[in-house]
Design a protein around this motif. Sequence first.
Motif, PDB file in Angstrom:
ATOM      1  N   ALA A  51      -3.223 -12.161   3.783  1.00 49.03           N
ATOM      2  CA  ALA A  51      -2.916 -10.797   4.193  1.00 49.03           C
ATOM      3  C   ALA A  51      -1.496 -10.421   3.807  1.00 49.03           C
ATOM      4  N   SER A  52      -0.580 -11.338   4.059  1.00 45.16           N
ATOM      5  CA  SER A  52       0.820 -11.012   3.799  1.00 45.16           C
ATOM      6  C   SER A  52       1.097 -10.954   2.298  1.00 45.16           C
ATOM      7  N   ALA A  53       0.425 -11.812   1.513  1.00 44.24           N
ATOM      8  CA  ALA A  53       0.588 -11.760   0.060  1.00 44.24           C
ATOM      9  C   ALA A  53       0.045 -10.449  -0.491  1.00 44.24           C
ATOM     10  N   ALA A  54      -1.064  -9.971   0.113  1.00 48.70           N
ATOM     11  CA  ALA A  54      -1.660  -8.712  -0.338  1.00 48.70           C
ATOM     12  C   ALA A  54      -0.740  -7.539  -0.033  1.00 48.70           C
ATOM     13  N   LEU A  55      -0.019  -7.619   1.086  1.00 48.57           N
ATOM     14  CA  LEU A  55       0.931  -6.557   1.411  1.00 48.57           C
ATOM     15  C   LEU A  55       2.170  -6.660   0.529  1.00 48.57           C
ATOM     16  N   GLY A  56       2.623  -7.903   0.323  1.00 44.89           N
ATOM     17  CA  GLY A  56       3.855  -8.128  -0.444  1.00 44.89           C
ATOM     18  C   GLY A  56       3.777  -7.624  -1.863  1.00 44.89           C
ATOM     19  N   ILE A  57       2.565  -7.644  -2.404  1.00 42.68           N
ATOM     20  CA  ILE A  57       2.388  -7.251  -3.799  1.00 42.68           C
ATOM     21  C   ILE A  57       2.801  -5.798  -4.006  1.00 42.68           C
ATOM     22  N   LYS A  58       2.639  -4.991  -2.974  1.00 45.13           N
ATOM     23  CA  LYS A  58       3.028  -3.586  -3.099  1.00 45.13           C
ATOM     24  C   LYS A  58       4.524  -3.411  -2.826  1.00 45.13           C
ATOM     25  N   ASP A  80       2.202 -14.600  -8.160  1.00 48.00           N
ATOM     26  CA  ASP A  80       1.690 -15.976  -8.080  1.00 48.00           C
ATOM     27  C   ASP A  80       1.191 -16.299  -6.683  1.00 48.00           C
ATOM     28  N   ARG A  81       1.911 -15.747  -5.676  1.00 45.62           N
ATOM     29  CA  ARG A  81       1.545 -16.036  -4.296  1.00 45.62           C
ATOM     30  C   ARG A  81       0.159 -15.481  -3.965  1.00 45.62           C
ATOM     31  N   LEU A  82      -0.118 -14.248  -4.393  1.00 48.06           N
ATOM     32  CA  LEU A  82      -1.426 -13.660  -4.100  1.00 48.06           C
ATOM     33  C   LEU A  82      -2.516 -14.328  -4.934  1.00 48.06           C
ATOM     34  N   GLU A 133      -2.565 -17.403  -5.842  1.00 47.63           N
ATOM     35  CA  GLU A 133      -2.866 -18.671  -5.171  1.00 47.63           C
ATOM     36  C   GLU A 133      -3.693 -18.464  -3.909  1.00 47.63           C
ATOM     37  N   ALA A 134      -3.373 -17.409  -3.151  1.00 49.13           N
ATOM     38  CA  ALA A 134      -4.122 -17.144  -1.917  1.00 49.13           C
ATOM     39  C   ALA A 134      -5.577 -16.825  -2.253  1.00 49.13           C
ATOM     40  N   PHE A 135      -5.796 -16.039  -3.300  1.00 61.74           N
ATOM     41  CA  PHE A 135      -7.170 -15.713  -3.709  1.00 61.74           C
ATOM     42  C   PHE A 135      -7.906 -16.961  -4.188  1.00 61.74           C
ATOM     43  N   GLN A 136      -7.184 -17.834  -4.893  1.00 60.97           N
ATOM     44  CA  GLN A 136      -7.821 -19.023  -5.452  1.00 60.97           C
ATOM     45  C   GLN A 136      -8.334 -19.972  -4.388  1.00 60.97           C
ATOM     46  N   ARG A 137      -7.770 -19.878  -3.177  1.00 59.99           N
ATOM     47  CA  ARG A 137      -8.232 -20.764  -2.112  1.00 59.99           C
ATOM     48  C   ARG A 137      -9.586 -20.342  -1.569  1.00 59.99           C
TER      49      ARG A 137
END
Lengths: 205, 205
Positions: free
Chosen positions: A48-55, B12-14, B16-20
């Motif tokens: 969730a946080s990575a999805a927010l961070g991307i923006k 990269d963080r997102l 990686e999160a998706f890849q899990r």
Amino acid sequence: MSQINSSLPSIDRLVEAFQRLPGIGPKSAQRLTYHLIKMKREESAELASAALGIKDNLTTCEICFNISEKSQCSICSDNERNSQIICVVEEPLNVLAIERSKIFKGLYHVLYGVISPVDAIGPDNLKISELTQRIKNNEIKEIIIATNPTLRGEATASYIRDMVLELDKSVEISRLARGLPSGSDIEYVDDSTLVHALNSRSSLK
Amino acid sequence: MSQINSSLPSIDRLVEAFQRLPGIGPKSAQRLTYHLIKMKREESAELASAALGIKDNLTTCEICFNISEKSQCSICSDNERNSQIICVVEEPLNVLAIERSKIFKGLYHVLYGVISPVDAIGPDNLKISELTQRIKNNEIKEIIIATNPTLRGEATASYIRDMVLELDKSVEISRLARGLPSGSDIEYVDDSTLVHALNSRSSLK
């Protein structure tokens, strides 16, 4: 679309959110959702946080329009790269693919699409005038047009070629080679690819 | 796993999160990530918040262990369902699938897996003793064992069957029928399925 109805709003909500992503149908969305339920809290929070961070953390490079965390991307601000060669691509993902090959040491220019009259996308909707400005204002030796080998990609490449020629500067213009993909089987290769592979055959002498 | 390196930590963080997540490889994770970059802020925020909500709002039903928003799920607390028939399934997703068929009007019992000595999963790691208690404490007429038609699913079904027989209560025990799936082509059906389809053939007279 098959019906989703778990009678649980929080599940349906995540299933619907996943379904809006490309390549994820109702069944996959459901499987992903139930996987998230079983995941540790930290892991789902990280997603969730990575999805927010991307923006929050991303912008586009002011030079090449690639996705970047700073006003100039790491490629444009790298002094060791050859700033006289620009590789023109359709999408940011294409930059990643070419970087992975490790063979190109110039800069990029991301168009964000291709000319497509059917979808009402003309040259003005793409970063083409920005490319013209770059060529005008900098010493550029070569433009490699790396749009996809599709009808629209070719049309866009040809439009950019004409535009660069009009500038009347001594700039090389090239296009990625077309031919047989590595590991392919000629029996299964489509006609258009074979025509290109034959026309662009290289001498072995 | 192919290397991912966009040189942008938030990407990269997102990725990686998706890849899990199950069924999402490096390429899909990258495509999803770049799609999220292009999405509207509200949409990506909705995905993030739905992913967080799934942990905050859900629990398991104290009777059948299906995923629920209350201490008793909507199926167990529905008075119109037949509480004398229990359908035993491996995972919560299986409940959804059977509910979709609209033919079953009894209650469920979710095991959360199958017996698998290789993975060190024994009967004690599943909700099997809870099932025994349910059968002991309630008036149950039939147990339909709906574990998957796999080696482990069959082994688990057979374990549960023995356990129910030991209780020495007059409870019917049944198993989902095996045979040709609808719309299948006999030419492509595997041998095991054909054996079951032949053995369980039904008379047309």
